[in-house]
Design an enzyme around this catalytic site. Sequence first.
Site, PDB file in Angstrom:
ATOM      1  CG  ASP A  93      -0.315   0.027   2.529  1.00  0.00           C
ATOM      2  OD1 ASP A  93       0.912   0.220   2.598  1.00  0.00           O
ATOM      3  OD2 ASP A  93      -1.020  -0.130   3.533  1.00  0.00           O
ATOM      4  CG  ASP A 267      -5.948  -5.509   1.727  1.00  0.00           C
ATOM      5  OD1 ASP A 267      -6.514  -4.723   0.955  1.00  0.00           O
ATOM      6  OD2 ASP A 267      -5.645  -5.203   2.891  1.00  0.00           O
ATOM      7  CB  CYS A 305     -11.748 -27.179   7.525  1.00  0.00           C
ATOM      8  SG  CYS A 305     -10.292 -26.141   7.263  1.00  0.00           S
ATOM      9  CB  CYS A 307      -6.689 -25.885   7.850  1.00  0.00           C
ATOM     10  SG  CYS A 307      -7.342 -25.765   9.527  1.00  0.00           S
ATOM     11  CB  CYS A 310     -10.035 -28.576  10.696  1.00  0.00           C
ATOM     12  SG  CYS A 310     -10.685 -26.915  10.986  1.00  0.00           S
ATOM     13  CG  HIS A 336      -9.805 -22.671  10.544  1.00  0.00           C
ATOM     14  ND1 HIS A 336     -10.359 -23.749   9.895  1.00  0.00           N
ATOM     15  CD2 HIS A 336     -10.786 -21.733  10.645  1.00  0.00           C
ATOM     16  CE1 HIS A 336     -11.630 -23.479   9.622  1.00  0.00           C
ATOM     17  NE2 HIS A 336     -11.920 -22.266  10.076  1.00  0.00           N
TER      18      HIS A 336
END
Length: 376
Positions: A93, A267, A305, A307, A310, A336
């Site tokens: 930015d 974002d 999930c 990930c 999980c 996660h």
Amino acid sequence: MAPKISFDLKATDGKARTGVINTPRGEIRTPAFMPVGTAATVKAMMPESVRATGADILLGNTYHLMLRPTAERIDRLGGLHKFMNWERPILTDSGGFQVMSLAGLRKLTEKGVTFKSHVDGSKHELTPERSMEIQKLLGSDIVMCFDECPALPADRDRIAESMRLSMRWAERSREAFGDRPGHALFGIMQGGLEQDLREESAEALTKIGFEGYAVGGLAVGEGQEAMFDCLDYAPGFLPEDKPRYLMGVGKPDDIVGAVARGIDMMDCVLPSRSGRTGQAFTRYGVVNIKNARHQDDPRPLDEKCSCPACSNYSRAYLHHVFRSNEMISGMLLTWHNLHYFQEIMSGMRDAIAAGTFDAWQKDFHDTRAQGDIERL
Ligand SMILES: [Zn+2]
């Protein structure tokens, strides 16, 4: 021939778009969600873990990095990619927004902004030229124009004046950026919630010409309904063949609604920041892992999930490590959340390509409406 940054729009479904931004550092699949690496790190995550969640690109903050460790030091150490061990694309930015939200004692003139650092009180100046210089020192792949963003609500005169200043700064940013093959400069549309000002801003930017365009000045306190009202028309003022980036958004349903209105990139700090405060985003809505209902629950956060949080841990464990202030708590929940956000993005990309985005959105909203699984 020098490598260039280009955008291939692959498919549309209604106003939603999917495509690829090609860069010398790899492809960015759109719609894209960019995790925020404020101080040259996505907090609680190793860069390879961020990549494993499916992120193609990270966001770095000019304001934070110019104050500490400074852009000059990062340049001496080989640039931001090497410094933080992230070889893929980085968008930075301009610093403008965070000067407004974080710095003390600001003074705004036609030239730029002077301010005091929130870190040590030292005095600094940011101008379009200095912002371009800093983003070049960092080695950013996608550079943002230096702009001014008034907090909403603000009166129309203030918004118009600020937008026109940002357009003059956009021209100076373009000039200062120069010719840098392989790097892109994005313009930022302003104009608050005023349709004619948004159109005026888009016309000014398009006339200057950028490799991509951001919709700025939203997600600053106006609420989702007002933001969506603006997104119903604002992206349509921008060139179709260039990526459109909505800055600082958002919650999962904000992201889906923005993509449905023609946005390609977003974002937000939300998945990482919430991960550190015990908040998990799941397909069934938000789960507060600190809640006592989880302390004996052997089930995963989300059984669908894949990930690490999980796959390998129970809600009871996640609750325990959060309550015990263990570092792994922020690590697992951030992983996660980032994984879930990227799963939304890949789901939308596939659905737009298949022409089934309406059905995908209905399923997304229906599943969320079910709420979290019943307590044991
Ligand atoms: Zn998970």
